[in-house]
Design a protein around this motif. Structure first.
Motif, PDB file in Angstrom:
ATOM      1  N   TYR B 200      51.160 -30.745 -20.811  1.00 57.43           N
ATOM      2  CA  TYR B 200      52.293 -29.825 -20.740  1.00 57.43           C
ATOM      3  C   TYR B 200      53.055 -29.995 -22.038  1.00 57.43           C
ATOM      4  O   TYR B 200      53.663 -31.032 -22.281  1.00 57.43           O
ATOM      5  N   ASP B 201      52.945 -29.007 -22.921  1.00 62.02           N
ATOM      6  CA  ASP B 201      53.462 -29.234 -24.271  1.00 62.02           C
ATOM      7  C   ASP B 201      54.942 -28.858 -24.407  1.00 62.02           C
ATOM      8  O   ASP B 201      55.577 -28.379 -23.455  1.00 62.02           O
ATOM      9  N   GLY B 202      55.461 -29.111 -25.606  1.00 62.24           N
ATOM     10  CA  GLY B 202      56.892 -28.918 -25.862  1.00 62.24           C
ATOM     11  C   GLY B 202      57.365 -27.490 -25.656  1.00 62.24           C
ATOM     12  O   GLY B 202      58.547 -27.241 -25.448  1.00 62.24           O
ATOM     13  N   SER B 203      56.457 -26.530 -25.716  1.00 62.39           N
ATOM     14  CA  SER B 203      56.868 -25.135 -25.545  1.00 62.39           C
ATOM     15  C   SER B 203      56.902 -24.746 -24.073  1.00 62.39           C
ATOM     16  O   SER B 203      57.194 -23.605 -23.741  1.00 62.39           O
ATOM     17  N   GLY B 204      56.558 -25.676 -23.211  1.00 61.47           N
ATOM     18  CA  GLY B 204      56.565 -25.363 -21.780  1.00 61.47           C
ATOM     19  C   GLY B 204      55.277 -24.720 -21.320  1.00 61.47           C
ATOM     20  O   GLY B 204      55.227 -24.030 -20.305  1.00 61.47           O
ATOM     21  N   LYS B 205      54.224 -24.961 -22.092  1.00 63.13           N
ATOM     22  CA  LYS B 205      52.930 -24.412 -21.699  1.00 63.13           C
ATOM     23  C   LYS B 205      52.035 -25.517 -21.134  1.00 63.13           C
ATOM     24  O   LYS B 205      51.957 -26.610 -21.697  1.00 63.13           O
ATOM     25  N   LEU B 206      51.403 -25.191 -20.048  1.00 60.47           N
ATOM     26  CA  LEU B 206      50.497 -26.139 -19.399  1.00 60.47           C
ATOM     27  C   LEU B 206      49.048 -25.775 -19.745  1.00 60.47           C
ATOM     28  O   LEU B 206      48.625 -24.641 -19.507  1.00 60.47           O
ATOM     29  N   THR B 207      48.321 -26.718 -20.330  1.00 63.68           N
ATOM     30  CA  THR B 207      46.905 -26.484 -20.631  1.00 63.68           C
ATOM     31  C   THR B 207      46.077 -27.467 -19.808  1.00 63.68           C
ATOM     32  O   THR B 207      46.380 -28.656 -19.766  1.00 63.68           O
ATOM     33  N   VAL B 208      45.055 -26.925 -19.153  1.00 63.90           N
ATOM     34  CA  VAL B 208      44.222 -27.756 -18.286  1.00 63.90           C
ATOM     35  C   VAL B 208      42.765 -27.579 -18.687  1.00 63.90           C
ATOM     36  O   VAL B 208      42.263 -26.462 -18.763  1.00 63.90           O
ATOM     37  N   TRP B 209      42.105 -28.704 -18.966  1.00 66.60           N
ATOM     38  CA  TRP B 209      40.683 -28.692 -19.294  1.00 66.60           C
ATOM     39  C   TRP B 209      39.946 -29.214 -18.065  1.00 66.60           C
ATOM     40  O   TRP B 209      40.184 -30.353 -17.635  1.00 66.60           O
ATOM     41  N   THR B 210      39.076 -28.406 -17.532  1.00 67.22           N
ATOM     42  CA  THR B 210      38.440 -28.834 -16.279  1.00 67.22           C
ATOM     43  C   THR B 210      37.035 -28.255 -16.149  1.00 67.22           C
ATOM     44  O   THR B 210      36.804 -27.093 -16.502  1.00 67.22           O
ATOM     45  N   PRO B 211      36.096 -29.047 -15.643  1.00 71.73           N
ATOM     46  CA  PRO B 211      34.747 -28.514 -15.395  1.00 71.73           C
ATOM     47  C   PRO B 211      34.738 -27.733 -14.085  1.00 71.73           C
ATOM     48  O   PRO B 211      34.181 -28.178 -13.092  1.00 71.73           O
ATOM     49  N   THR B 212      35.377 -26.592 -14.083  1.00 67.68           N
ATOM     50  CA  THR B 212      35.570 -25.824 -12.847  1.00 67.68           C
ATOM     51  C   THR B 212      34.577 -24.678 -12.755  1.00 67.68           C
ATOM     52  O   THR B 212      33.953 -24.296 -13.736  1.00 67.68           O
ATOM     53  N   SER B 231      51.258 -16.599 -17.773  1.00 68.74           N
ATOM     54  CA  SER B 231      51.009 -16.552 -19.217  1.00 68.74           C
ATOM     55  C   SER B 231      51.295 -17.890 -19.891  1.00 68.74           C
ATOM     56  O   SER B 231      50.986 -18.077 -21.059  1.00 68.74           O
ATOM     57  N   LYS B 232      51.912 -18.797 -19.145  1.00 71.82           N
ATOM     58  CA  LYS B 232      52.225 -20.101 -19.739  1.00 71.82           C
ATOM     59  C   LYS B 232      51.271 -21.183 -19.214  1.00 71.82           C
ATOM     60  O   LYS B 232      51.543 -22.374 -19.294  1.00 71.82           O
ATOM     61  N   ILE B 233      50.189 -20.722 -18.624  1.00 73.15           N
ATOM     62  CA  ILE B 233      49.178 -21.686 -18.174  1.00 73.15           C
ATOM     63  C   ILE B 233      47.851 -21.285 -18.800  1.00 73.15           C
ATOM     64  O   ILE B 233      47.452 -20.121 -18.738  1.00 73.15           O
ATOM     65  N   ARG B 234      47.194 -22.239 -19.381  1.00 71.35           N
ATOM     66  CA  ARG B 234      45.879 -21.976 -19.953  1.00 71.35           C
ATOM     67  C   ARG B 234      44.880 -22.932 -19.312  1.00 71.35           C
ATOM     68  O   ARG B 234      45.045 -24.153 -19.390  1.00 71.35           O
ATOM     69  N   VAL B 235      43.886 -22.359 -18.671  1.00 74.81           N
ATOM     70  CA  VAL B 235      42.860 -23.182 -18.037  1.00 74.81           C
ATOM     71  C   VAL B 235      41.544 -22.948 -18.771  1.00 74.81           C
ATOM     72  O   VAL B 235      41.101 -21.806 -18.930  1.00 74.81           O
ATOM     73  N   ALA B 508      34.605 -19.645 -19.899  1.00 74.35           N
ATOM     74  CA  ALA B 508      35.897 -19.120 -19.468  1.00 74.35           C
ATOM     75  C   ALA B 508      37.078 -19.890 -20.039  1.00 74.35           C
ATOM     76  O   ALA B 508      37.062 -21.116 -20.124  1.00 74.35           O
ATOM     77  N   ASP B 509      38.097 -19.128 -20.406  1.00 84.81           N
ATOM     78  CA  ASP B 509      39.346 -19.665 -20.930  1.00 84.81           C
ATOM     79  C   ASP B 509      40.391 -18.597 -20.595  1.00 84.81           C
ATOM     80  O   ASP B 509      40.349 -17.496 -21.136  1.00 84.81           O
ATOM     81  N   THR B 510      41.292 -18.920 -19.690  1.00 86.53           N
ATOM     82  CA  THR B 510      42.199 -17.864 -19.186  1.00 86.53           C
ATOM     83  C   THR B 510      42.987 -17.187 -20.294  1.00 86.53           C
ATOM     84  O   THR B 510      43.453 -16.067 -20.124  1.00 86.53           O
ATOM     85  N   GLU B 511      43.159 -17.870 -21.414  1.00 84.64           N
ATOM     86  CA  GLU B 511      43.954 -17.270 -22.481  1.00 84.64           C
ATOM     87  C   GLU B 511      43.121 -16.338 -23.359  1.00 84.64           C
ATOM     88  O   GLU B 511      43.659 -15.455 -24.002  1.00 84.64           O
ATOM     89  N   LEU B 512      41.831 -16.549 -23.403  1.00 80.55           N
ATOM     90  CA  LEU B 512      41.008 -15.838 -24.385  1.00 80.55           C
ATOM     91  C   LEU B 512      39.923 -14.939 -23.813  1.00 80.55           C
ATOM     92  O   LEU B 512      39.399 -14.085 -24.516  1.00 80.55           O
ATOM     93  N   THR B 513      39.523 -15.159 -22.587  1.00 76.57           N
ATOM     94  CA  THR B 513      38.397 -14.381 -22.054  1.00 76.57           C
ATOM     95  C   THR B 513      38.853 -13.541 -20.865  1.00 76.57           C
ATOM     96  O   THR B 513      39.855 -13.839 -20.231  1.00 76.57           O
ATOM     97  N   GLY B 514      38.078 -12.507 -20.585  1.00 77.56           N
ATOM     98  CA  GLY B 514      38.466 -11.519 -19.586  1.00 77.56           C
ATOM     99  C   GLY B 514      38.458 -12.043 -18.161  1.00 77.56           C
ATOM    100  O   GLY B 514      37.910 -13.113 -17.876  1.00 77.56           O
TER     101      GLY B 514
END
Lengths: 296, 756
Positions: B200-212, B231-235, B508-514
């Protein structure tokens, strides 16, 4: 986090010195196939590990005066590949070949199999059947020979003092009229811990077609492997035929009943041991016994 | 068979095979961003009780410990681990981050976050928890009978339902057969244990790396749970060392994210094997009762099933899973009157969850063991009996009211029987005696192709041709090791006639892929693959248009082959443009980007089928059983990557044999899982595997890319049934209490002898 100190002696005299530093929680590291896992899982917290891998003397297999001397650090793979074992102790080779996987066999040692004292250790019934003795060295340099039964005192327990180490296993060779075999039942064919294992050695009289000096080593029943003397007596002097195989089966079943009354695993083991008996008999007397197995 | 294709039907290594075998590919356990902390969980040792107090004094003293979490300092809000979209049906939110009242041995009680894994481990071992023990209900019977103990506030019945189609009118002289099959809990046994990394970075964005298996579902659950903007969560889906459904639910993303948000540092949670077995998810144990009425000539008149599924301690996916059990038999057999009653029941045991086949292996095993019992009573060859009743292509599934599409199960059975020499072996082995007895068994299975008919099934992707003629496919792929990425390359390469190696695909990457709901429900090849094909066709159009402009010829006069566009023969002077030339000139001269975006909506959901044949050899003295020969036949529509499909079937058979014979997560009478490692939880290993032959039936009658249908799940559906039927054939028994351990086999032999 407390970390264990490790000593890797390079010869027997350094090993003696290392043993002198051992305290009650210290451990001898042989192949490590059980110990390392126990340490990782926190089941065992040694202060000192004495690693035997540097002591070359402990890896030798040789024949001296009718006895095979197997260094405690001889791996199961070594036992499988050694010509002496192949020729004189095929049932030890068979037991070694049925332990774990290739990786486990390449790391695990015969000394470790005894020292670990698992009730299901696969070489133990063989060593019992052959009246093998264990050579034990201590920090003062004194070496004594003890029977397997003396060394293994229970499940995971030995009578070894903290400054003692198994250096050799000495197996007196039986004569040329002896036949022996090792059989095992696990829950699958390979990489499996024995639910039942057995070594059977007999002196066979070709003319009379009878057996004597019967030796039965049984494992994975109760807290430690044992010689089943009562069954041995019943078989001694008997003529080899299918009836004798059936007798062995029934007697072993009774022996299992005696050994683990009331145990959860009893109903299965007292039945399955009959199959183990028939397999052992078929291995000893293939011509008399026209069975098929999974591999045929 | 597939001569008209250049790539489809060939054999290609899976996308990352080289990197996997060389150790170059980094998995979650390898990832270590700066400032990362390690988390270690404390799991409940008791199956039911209140967490009264946790003494953290000893743990806090361990150097490196940053923070200790439990229900005393974490939100008591609940989540559902399988919900993909907000408000999704059946997804009751009843799982906490940390238990205030533990409901199974293995549930999360607390966690330590520390600078090193060793410190976290040591601190966890020093946590002193006081529990107030409550009575534990360990079986569905106990849970249904005991009204005093409520595992969930609403009681212990999670869900019940009844489905009935057709009218009951069995003829008077019908044979009525009843059976009970008990399936067991199994562990997915992916070689990679569960892992999750969150920051959870300083900008208030949560990034999660997971073998999902589904990044958008993870994002949705996290957003609603933490009240964060989507929009503030990237999985990000990271490489996965196997899943088999075990990583499709979001088991650790919420708790890891919570710890990362609290500590403001990256936090990684890695499980070990024991934790994976006792606290992730298990394939549910299901008791299946089946009663059928069959005419004397072998036609099914009526099929009545009743199922009880052990959900474990909370809801998760159990309701949907339980209801799915009612949808499989009607995809396989023509049943004039079908009735299914089912329930899912909470117990104080490890949570049930999605597992390869989502209910199909459970119910189909019971169905196929039952069908053999019927055939035996009719004194009919099980093959013949099934041929009387199996569905035909384009039959309608009466429960879901969908077309079964080009359902080729009959052909699988007939061609398979021929290849396996079924008839000879079935009659020959029945007469064999001796210590080692051989038998043969067959089983049919049905599964699906996606979510169409009941749930969102769409996917969006973009495809762009680069200046050198190579391609980038941007898609939300979740390759779980079954070659998804490679399959997409094959599809695109086939449409655009260029080497698959020239295509790079994303995961898949929620921020970059459809948007894509994820790798579930056997939807990927059929639907995501179809999207890749249409996207490639759209790009092909655009390339042709560009070439037409450059060549000043209508695109109808152009053709595409081997990375080039040609003017058609016989027009005038033959002209050729390479993709590179087209792409370069499109952007330089025509100011045109050769990129397309496409969203695909699945139009259908046909059945996928497999019929499998097993030979089993049983040692009647020890009860040990080995599968000694095996044939798997698959109705796959069209093989895209032949070698990969064969591998899928071989792996599925390995799982299915284990399901039939040895795999089981056992829980003792005090509620503790007893075989919590691979030493005691035995999978079938290589020495016990038969040579698995694979026969593919290819008809391409449905909407998948080039006709392809799903393989990954259907391949695992009929295996256990075939193996159990083979054992019963060898012994003359009717074993149906899974797994068929040596103990059970010996007991059954004894019983048969006593009766005979």
């Amino acid at each position: 986090m407390r970390e264990a100190a490790m000593l890797t002696p390079n010869n027997l005299s350094e090993l003696r010195e290392a043993l002198g530093q051992a305290t009650p929680p210290s451990k001898i590291l042989a192949g490590g196939t059980d110990l390392v896992l126990a340490i990782h899982q926190g089941r065992c917290k040694p202060d000192l590990l004495i690693d035997l891998s540097g002591v070359e003397e402990l890896k030798i297999i040789k024949l001296t005066e009718g006895r095979i001397h197997i260094g405690a650090m001889a791996t199961f793979t070594q036992l499988m590949d050694n010509q002496l074992i192949k020729g004189s102790l095929p049932c030890l080779r068979e037991a070694a070949s049925l332990i774990g996987s290739n990786q486990i066999r390449s790391a695990g040692t015969i000394g470790g199999n005894i020292g670990n004292a698992s009730p299901a250790g696969d070489t133990i019934p063989v060593l019992l059947a052959f009246d093998a003795v264990v050579r034990v060295l201590d920090s003062s340099g004194q070496a004594v020979e003890q029977s397997i039964d003396q060394v293994i005192s229970g499940a995971g327990r030995t009578s070894l003092r903290r400054d003692q180490v198994i250096t050799e296993i000495i197996i007196p060779l039986l004569g040329e009229h002896y036949r022996s075999t090792f059989v095992k039942i696990g829950s699958r064919t390979a990489v499996t811990i024995a639910k039942l294992n057995m070594a059977l050695a007999v002196k066979y009289d070709e003319t009379a077609k009878s057996i004597s000096d019967v030796r039965v080593g049984l494992g994975a029943i109760g807290t430690k492997a044992f010689r089943e003397r009562q069954v041995e007596e019943i078989l001694n002097g008997r003529r080899v035929d299918q009836c004798l195989a059936d007798t062995l089966a029934e007697e072993l079943s009774a022996a299992v009943q005696r050994a683990i009354p009331g145990r959860y695993s009893l109903p299965y083991k007292r039945e399955a041991v009959k199959g183990l008996a028939q397999s052992a008999f078929a291995n000893l007397f293939p011509k008399l016994y026209g069975g098929v197995s999974f591999t045929t | 068979m597939s001569k008209e294709f250049r790539y489809v039907g060939g054999t290609f290594p899976c996308d990352q095979a080289l990197r996997k075998v060389t150790g170059d590919l980094l998995y979650g356990c390898d990832m270590k961003p700066a400032e990362m902390l390690y988390a270690k969980l404390l799991l409940s040792p008791i199956p039911h009780g209140i967490v009264k107090r946790i003494d953290t004094a000893g743990a806090e003293k361990v150097p490196g410990v940053v923070k200790i979490f439990s229900h005393f300092n974490a939100p008591h809000k609940m989540f559902n681990s399988c919900r993909i979209i907000p408000g999704q049906k059946f997804c009751i939110e009843d799982e906490p981050l940390f238990a205030a009242r533990v409901k199974f041995a293995g549930e999360r009680v607390a966690a330590v976050v520390a600078d090193s894994l060793a410190a976290a481990r040591e601190a966890v071992s020093l946590l002193d928890v006081e529990y107030e023990e409550l009575p534990a209900l360990l079986t569905t019977e106990e849970a249904l009978n005991n009204k005093a103990v409520k595992i969930q506030p609403g009681g212990n019945l999670a869900d019940q339902y009844e489905i009935e189609v057709g009218d009951s009118a069995p003829a008077a002289d019908c044979l009525v057969v009843e059976s009970v099959t008990q399936t067991q809990r199994t562990h997915h046994a992916a070689i990679e244990p569960h892992v999750c990394l969150a920051h959870y970075d300083g900008s208030g964005k949560l990034t999660v790396w997971t073998p999902t298996q589904g990044v958008f579902g993870v994002r949705s659950v996290l957003a609603e749970f933490f009240n964060l903007s989507y929009s503030k969560i990237r999985v990000i889906k990271i490489p996965i060392g196997g899943s088999f459904g075990g990583k499709q639910e979001y088991l650790f993303e919420p708790v890891t994210s919570f710890m990362a948000m609290e500590t403001r540092r990256p936090v990684k949670l890695m499980l070990d094997r024991e934790e994976c077995i006792i606290q992730t998810r298990v394939r549910p144990a299901v008791r299946v009762k089946i009663k059928t009425a069959v005419s004397r000539s072998g036609e099914l008149q009526e099929f009545i099933a009743d199922t009880t599924l052990d959900a474990g301690a909370f809801t998760g996916s159990a309701v949907d899973y339980s209801r799915t059990l009612a949808t499989k038999a009607p995809k396989l057999y023509r049943i004039p009157h079908y009735k299914h009653t089912g329930r899912a029941v909470y117990t104080n045991t490890v949570k049930s969850g999605g597992a390869r086949g989502w209910g199909a292996p459970e119910i189909i095993t019971a169905v196929e063991v039952h069908m053999d019992q019927v055939a035996k009573r009719l004194q009919m060859d099980p093959l013949e009996f099934r041929l009387h009743n199996l569905v035909y292509p384009y039959d309608r599934d009466p429960v879901l009211n969908l077309s079964l599409g080009d359902a080729r199960v009959r052909e699988c059975l007939e061609k398979g029987a021929e290849a396996f020499h079924w008839k000879e072996r079935f009659h020959r082995h029945a007469q064999e005696g001796g210590r080692y007895r051989r038998g043969v068994g067959l089983a049919c299975g049905a599964h699906k192709n996606g979510m169409y008919g009941g749930f969102v099934d769409c996917t969006s992707m973009t495809l762009r041709m680069n200046e050198d003629g190579s391609l980038n496919l941007n898609a939300s792929l979740h390759d779980v090791g079954c070659g998804t990425a490679t399959a997409m390359k094959i599809i695109v390469a086939e449409v655009l006639d260029l080497e698959p190696d020239l295509i790079t695909v994303t995961e898949a990457d929620t921020e970059l892929t459809g948007y894509d709901p994820g790798c579930y429900g056997s939807r990927v090849i059929y639907n995501v693959g179809a999207c890749a094909k249409e996207t490639a066709e759209k790009l092909k159009d655009k390339i042709m248009e560009s070439a037409a402009f450059i060549l000043q010829k209508p695109k109808e006069y152009l053709c595409m082959a081997e990375g080039h566009v040609f003017t058609m023969e016989g027009t005038d002077e033959r002209r050729v443009l390479s993709y590179k030339e087209i792409a370069e000139r499109a952007i330089r001269e025509n100011y045109t980007d050769l990129g397309v975006a496409h969203t695909y909506y699945s139009p259908s959901n046909p059945g996928s089928y497999s019929v499998q044949f097993a030979e089993a050899t049983v040692d009647t003295m020890t009860g040990l059983t080995r599968v000694t020969d095996f044939l798997a036949v698959g109705d796959v529509g069209r093989a895209l990557n032949r070698g990969m499909i064969e591998g899928q079937f071989q792996g599925a058979v390995q799982m299915g044999i284990g399901y039939a014979l040895c795999e089981e997560v056992k829980i003792n009478d005090r509620g503790k899982p007893v075989n919590n490692g691979f030493k005691k939880y035995h999978l079938v290993n290589a020495p016990d595997m038969p040579d698995v032959k694979v026969l593919l039936i290819e008809h391409e009658g449905d909407d998948g890319p080039f006709g392809a249908k799903s393989v990954g799940e259907i391949s695992a559906v009929p295996t256990a049934g075939a193996v159990i039927n083979a054992v019963n054939h060898a012994l003359g028994t009717s074993l149906s209490d899974m797994p068929l351990t040596p103990e059970k086999v010996l007991a059954a032999i004894k019983q048969t002898e006593d009766q005979g």
